[in-house]
Motif scaffolding. Structure first.
Motif, PDB file in Angstrom:
ATOM      1  N   ASP A 257     -38.733 -39.723  -8.167  1.00 37.86           N
ATOM      2  CA  ASP A 257     -37.687 -39.339  -8.218  1.00 37.86           C
ATOM      3  C   ASP A 257     -38.189 -38.381  -9.899  1.00 37.86           C
ATOM      4  OD1 ASP A 257     -34.721 -38.303  -8.904  1.00 37.86           O
ATOM      5  OD2 ASP A 257     -35.170 -40.136 -10.890  1.00 37.86           O
ATOM      6  N   ARG A 258     -39.080 -39.541 -10.727  1.00 39.33           N
ATOM      7  CA  ARG A 258     -39.276 -38.447 -11.804  1.00 39.33           C
ATOM      8  C   ARG A 258     -40.535 -37.583 -11.880  1.00 39.33           C
ATOM      9  NH1 ARG A 258     -39.800 -43.938 -13.438  1.00 39.33           N
ATOM     10  NH2 ARG A 258     -41.394 -44.377 -13.051  1.00 39.33           N
ATOM     11  N   ALA A 259     -41.367 -37.893 -10.465  1.00 36.62           N
ATOM     12  CA  ALA A 259     -42.326 -36.889 -10.106  1.00 36.62           C
ATOM     13  C   ALA A 259     -41.423 -35.683  -9.714  1.00 36.62           C
ATOM     14  CB  ALA A 259     -43.239 -37.234  -9.136  1.00 36.62           C
ATOM     15  N   SER A 260     -40.771 -35.888  -8.976  1.00 32.70           N
ATOM     16  CA  SER A 260     -40.021 -34.325  -8.607  1.00 32.70           C
ATOM     17  C   SER A 260     -39.030 -33.705  -9.179  1.00 32.70           C
ATOM     18  CB  SER A 260     -38.467 -35.131  -7.409  1.00 32.70           C
ATOM     19  OG  SER A 260     -38.044 -35.947  -8.146  1.00 32.70           O
ATOM     20  N   GLU A 261     -38.324 -33.751 -10.674  1.00 34.38           N
ATOM     21  CA  GLU A 261     -37.476 -33.279 -11.161  1.00 34.38           C
ATOM     22  C   GLU A 261     -38.585 -32.424 -12.336  1.00 34.38           C
ATOM     23  OE1 GLU A 261     -36.489 -36.648 -13.763  1.00 34.38           O
ATOM     24  OE2 GLU A 261     -34.160 -36.568 -13.050  1.00 34.38           O
ATOM     25  N   SER A 267     -42.117 -25.192 -11.135  1.00 34.09           N
ATOM     26  CA  SER A 267     -41.015 -23.949 -10.396  1.00 34.09           C
ATOM     27  C   SER A 267     -40.193 -23.418 -10.431  1.00 34.09           C
ATOM     28  CB  SER A 267     -41.186 -25.067  -8.612  1.00 34.09           C
ATOM     29  OG  SER A 267     -40.048 -25.764  -8.152  1.00 34.09           O
ATOM     30  N   GLY A 268     -38.950 -23.730 -11.612  1.00 33.78           N
ATOM     31  CA  GLY A 268     -37.728 -23.477 -11.315  1.00 33.78           C
ATOM     32  C   GLY A 268     -36.700 -23.101 -10.219  1.00 33.78           C
ATOM     33  N   SER A 269     -37.212 -24.610  -9.460  1.00 37.38           N
ATOM     34  CA  SER A 269     -35.758 -24.331  -8.205  1.00 37.38           C
ATOM     35  C   SER A 269     -35.514 -25.282  -8.903  1.00 37.38           C
ATOM     36  CB  SER A 269     -37.157 -23.996  -6.860  1.00 37.38           C
ATOM     37  OG  SER A 269     -36.341 -25.008  -5.844  1.00 37.38           O
ATOM     38  N   ASP A 270     -34.102 -25.774  -8.145  1.00 40.77           N
ATOM     39  CA  ASP A 270     -33.533 -27.412  -7.953  1.00 40.77           C
ATOM     40  C   ASP A 270     -33.868 -27.933  -7.158  1.00 40.77           C
ATOM     41  OD1 ASP A 270     -31.527 -25.503  -7.291  1.00 40.77           O
ATOM     42  OD2 ASP A 270     -30.096 -25.590  -8.067  1.00 40.77           O
ATOM     43  N   ARG A 271     -33.852 -27.302  -5.594  1.00 38.30           N
ATOM     44  CA  ARG A 271     -34.871 -28.199  -4.932  1.00 38.30           C
ATOM     45  C   ARG A 271     -35.616 -28.008  -3.695  1.00 38.30           C
ATOM     46  NH1 ARG A 271     -30.084 -27.802  -0.753  1.00 38.30           N
ATOM     47  NH2 ARG A 271     -28.204 -27.779  -2.464  1.00 38.30           N
ATOM     48  N   LEU A 272     -36.356 -29.133  -3.405  1.00 34.09           N
ATOM     49  CA  LEU A 272     -37.154 -29.285  -2.424  1.00 34.09           C
ATOM     50  C   LEU A 272     -37.264 -29.352  -1.794  1.00 34.09           C
ATOM     51  CD1 LEU A 272     -38.801 -32.471  -4.933  1.00 34.09           C
ATOM     52  CD2 LEU A 272     -39.437 -29.928  -5.621  1.00 34.09           C
ATOM     53  N   ALA A 289     -32.478 -40.824   0.128  1.00 38.10           N
ATOM     54  CA  ALA A 289     -31.273 -41.704   0.785  1.00 38.10           C
ATOM     55  C   ALA A 289     -30.304 -41.812  -0.737  1.00 38.10           C
ATOM     56  CB  ALA A 289     -31.450 -43.107   0.980  1.00 38.10           C
ATOM     57  N   LEU A 290     -31.083 -42.320  -2.110  1.00 35.70           N
ATOM     58  CA  LEU A 290     -30.924 -42.842  -3.453  1.00 35.70           C
ATOM     59  C   LEU A 290     -30.037 -41.662  -4.059  1.00 35.70           C
ATOM     60  CD1 LEU A 290     -30.726 -44.733  -5.500  1.00 35.70           C
ATOM     61  CD2 LEU A 290     -33.131 -44.181  -6.319  1.00 35.70           C
ATOM     62  N   TRP A 291     -31.123 -39.943  -3.436  1.00 33.64           N
ATOM     63  CA  TRP A 291     -29.939 -38.556  -4.278  1.00 33.64           C
ATOM     64  C   TRP A 291     -28.922 -38.636  -3.596  1.00 33.64           C
ATOM     65  CZ3 TRP A 291     -35.388 -35.180  -3.885  1.00 33.64           C
ATOM     66  CH2 TRP A 291     -36.189 -35.777  -4.465  1.00 33.64           C
ATOM     67  N   GLY A 292     -28.603 -39.011  -2.657  1.00 33.32           N
ATOM     68  CA  GLY A 292     -27.774 -38.962  -1.657  1.00 33.32           C
ATOM     69  C   GLY A 292     -26.715 -39.836  -2.070  1.00 33.32           C
ATOM     70  N   LYS A 417     -26.856 -49.823  -2.172  1.00 32.90           N
ATOM     71  CA  LYS A 417     -27.120 -49.648  -0.753  1.00 32.90           C
ATOM     72  C   LYS A 417     -27.465 -48.030   0.128  1.00 32.90           C
ATOM     73  CE  LYS A 417     -27.137 -53.160   2.852  1.00 32.90           C
ATOM     74  NZ  LYS A 417     -27.549 -54.804   2.549  1.00 32.90           N
ATOM     75  N   LEU A 418     -28.442 -48.398   0.407  1.00 37.37           N
ATOM     76  CA  LEU A 418     -29.456 -47.161   1.191  1.00 37.37           C
ATOM     77  C   LEU A 418     -29.515 -47.360   2.930  1.00 37.37           C
ATOM     78  CD1 LEU A 418     -32.213 -46.440  -1.896  1.00 37.37           C
ATOM     79  CD2 LEU A 418     -30.089 -45.741  -1.380  1.00 37.37           C
ATOM     80  N   GLU A 419     -29.416 -45.713   3.692  1.00 34.44           N
ATOM     81  CA  GLU A 419     -28.886 -45.683   4.683  1.00 34.44           C
ATOM     82  C   GLU A 419     -29.632 -44.830   5.107  1.00 34.44           C
ATOM     83  OE1 GLU A 419     -28.108 -48.652   6.562  1.00 34.44           O
ATOM     84  OE2 GLU A 419     -27.195 -49.422   5.114  1.00 34.44           O
ATOM     85  N   LEU A 420     -29.903 -44.104   6.131  1.00 34.04           N
ATOM     86  CA  LEU A 420     -30.631 -43.374   6.693  1.00 34.04           C
ATOM     87  C   LEU A 420     -29.308 -41.955   6.573  1.00 34.04           C
ATOM     88  CD1 LEU A 420     -32.451 -43.512   9.708  1.00 34.04           C
ATOM     89  CD2 LEU A 420     -33.145 -42.756   7.726  1.00 34.04           C
ATOM     90  N   GLY A 421     -27.844 -42.127   7.203  1.00 34.72           N
ATOM     91  CA  GLY A 421     -27.046 -41.010   6.682  1.00 34.72           C
ATOM     92  C   GLY A 421     -27.080 -41.124   5.492  1.00 34.72           C
TER      93      GLY A 421
END
Length: 544
Positions: A257-261, A267-272, A289-292, A417-421
């Motif tokens: 999560d930290r590395a993605s930030e 890159s100046g992008s809020d998406r990856l 899933a955690l982001w979701g 609680k994390l799930e694929l959904g």
């Protein structure tokens, strides 16, 4: 990653008990098998047997097995015995998972006793001995002593002296732009004047070093993605020691999560566009899933390659076999006793999943033929092992035991609680047709739990060859099915075959998620994250 222990009725001891009870209570099944075996041996001795080795069985490719009557009888007798054991196990009235466990052990036994593993039972070895006056056996003995002392008791698969990471393997230009205890984050130098604004963020497995993604020019996934106009970031995991025994899955996810930030800031992008393979695919999936769960929209797309995320649906497959409570507990206790699960132990475990290809073929090459192992970059990478912290190893085993990320049994990370959904971005799922580690039909089940749109791609290769599949291979092919059916069987029945590598299909899909084109950055990193050492960094050089 919090879990509550549950009991399971499918442990190895109970499977063995059920099997032996059924074996003793069904003596006629064994008797029928013995009679069938004797009849097949009699047909072979009379020259009337039609038994042949399977098409993919390389042990009996030497034409002597067909032309020499003695060798032909030896081969057919062995095959009759091997298949007779399989048929006997199949005929017993025991649960499917018990049969899988028994077959696993039985195949290890029958594979080890193949005539091709002996001097007299191997025509190629006998020919080499006669031609070389036994010098091949002297060289083989030397190889054997060296392997017993320096290769964990397994035949060497590769000549390790021919490769140096950063010199002739893992050489694409880049810089480390972020370092923390768990990982280094590498940003690669763009290869085109313009790049897609949304970068690619690659999450390799923790059980191997990252440079499988950057082997050599012409065989590098990183190089290919750069040539397609992408900005590429990749994680290089630290090789842990006993001091990091308490690093669990949650700590790895938070590090991602930290590395993605950092990648977003640079890159100046809020998406990856996240890419993860094998256990890296599991970690990346948990992160998305955690982001979701947190309401963070950072994943533009997810490419999950040769990874099984739905273990609950795989209980009757070869992958489900390894979700065995007793086996997992023994492995977990072993890793805790040392603080880490040693890379050499993992290498040995994977080798015994395919002993004919990964053990006995090299036994013949190194010891009977007296040859040195070949210099092959993939095999070098496979032998360049890493450790797993005891806590992470335990969490991965829990994922197998509790069913993965589906069926309401997903792990709890960060209080969620994390799930694929919870993965709602567009997802591309890749499987390998001959993958023995993550069977493709098991990877297909991932699609049933995803919360967003998806497509499945089936490559013709195995676990690693599916990934390292550059353009130019005339034998390459892959399959797609735009109907997105619910089962792997339906997918295959209606699949469209494409010639060439799936990389080109993937590149087109990624381009649709790359966003606008912008001028390629002239320098790597940013003011907040200054570029450090050159790629491949320092963590990749840490020995196991």
């Amino acid at each position: 990653m919090a879990r509550n222990r549950i009991e399971t009725a499918t442990d190895l001891a109970q499977s063995a008990a059920r099997f032996y009870v059924k074996m003793l209570s069904q003596p006629m099944t064994a008797l029928s098998g013995i009679m069938a075996l004797n009849q097949e041996i009699a047909r072979s001795l009379a020259g009337a047997s039609e038994l042949e080795a399977d098409k993919g069985d390389k042990r009996f490719k030497d034409p002597v097995w067909a032309s020499n009557p003695g060798y032909r009888v030896l081969m057919q007798t062995y095959l009759a015995w091997q298949r007779g054991i399989d048929n006997w196990v199949d005929a017993l009235d025991v649960p499917a998972r018990d049969k899988l466990r028994v077959k696993l052990v039985a195949n290890l036994f029958t594979d080890a006793l193949a005539p091709t593993n002996t001097l007299g039972g191997n025509p190629a070895a006998m020919k080499a001995t006669l031609e070389q006056g036994g010098n091949n056996l002297i060289a083989g003995l030397q190889n054997f002593v060296e392997d017993m002392a320096g290769n964990n008791g397994l035949p060497s698969m590769v000549d390790k002296t021919k490769f140096r990471v950063g010199e002739n393997i893992g050489t694409t230009a880049g810089k480390v732009v972020h370092t923390e205890p768990h990982l280094e984050l590498i940003q690669y130098q763009p290869a085109t004047p313009e790049v897609y604004k949304t970068p690619i963020f690659i999450v390799p497995p923790q059980i191997n070093k990252f440079y499988i993604w950057d082997l050599a020019p012409g065989r590098s996934i990183v190089e290919f993605l750069l040539s397609q106009g992408h900005q590429v970031f990749i994680v290089s995991w630290r090789n842990p020691t006993a001091e990091q025994a308490d690093w669990d899955m949650e700590s790895y996810v938070e590090a991602l999560d930290r590395a993605s930030e950092v990648a977003c800031e640079i890159s100046g992008s809020d998406r990856l566009n996240l890419v993860g393979a094998c256990s890296g695919g599991i970690t990346a999936a948990l992160t998305i899933a955690l982001w979701g769960a947190r309401g963070i929209k950072r994943a533009e797309s997810f490419s999950v390659l040769v990874a099984i995320l739905d273990v609950a649906g795989n209980k009757d497959t070869s992958m489900g076999l390894f979700a065995n409570l007793e086996t997992l507990e023994l492995a977990r206790l072993f890793s805790r006793s040392k603080g880490v699960m040693g890379g050499s132990d993992l290498e040995r475990a994977f080798a015994w999943l395919r002993p004919n290809d990964l053990i006995w073929a090299y036994w013949v090459n190194n010891y009977l033929l007296g040859k040195d192992p070949q210099a092959f970059d993939i095999l070098y990478w496979n032998a360049d092992t890493t450790n797993l912290p005891a806590a992470l190893h335990g969490d991965m085993m829990d994922l197998l035991e509790f069913g993965g990320l589906t069926g309401g049994n997903g792990p709890t990370i960060g209080g969620h609680k994390l799930e694929l959904g919870q993965i709602t971005c567009d997802t591309l799922v890749l499987g390998g047709e001959s993958d023995h580690i993550t069977p493709w039909d098991g990877t297909y089940l991932t699609t049933n739990g995803l919360g967003g749109t998806w497509q499945y791609v089936l490559s013709q290769s195995g676990h690693i060859q599916s990934l390292i599949n550059p353009p130019g291979n005339p034998k390459a092919r892959y399959y797609t099915n735009s109907a997105n059916p619910g089962t792997p069987q339906e997918f295959l029945a209606g699949a469209e075959e494409h010639q060439g590598t799936w990389w080109l299909h993937w590149a087109e899909w990624l381009a649709g998620h790359g966003g606008e084109k912008v001028a390629a950055p002239k320098t790597l990193g940013s003011k907040a994250h200054q570029p450090g050492v050159d790629a491949p960094g320092t963590y990749v050089l840490m020995a196991a």
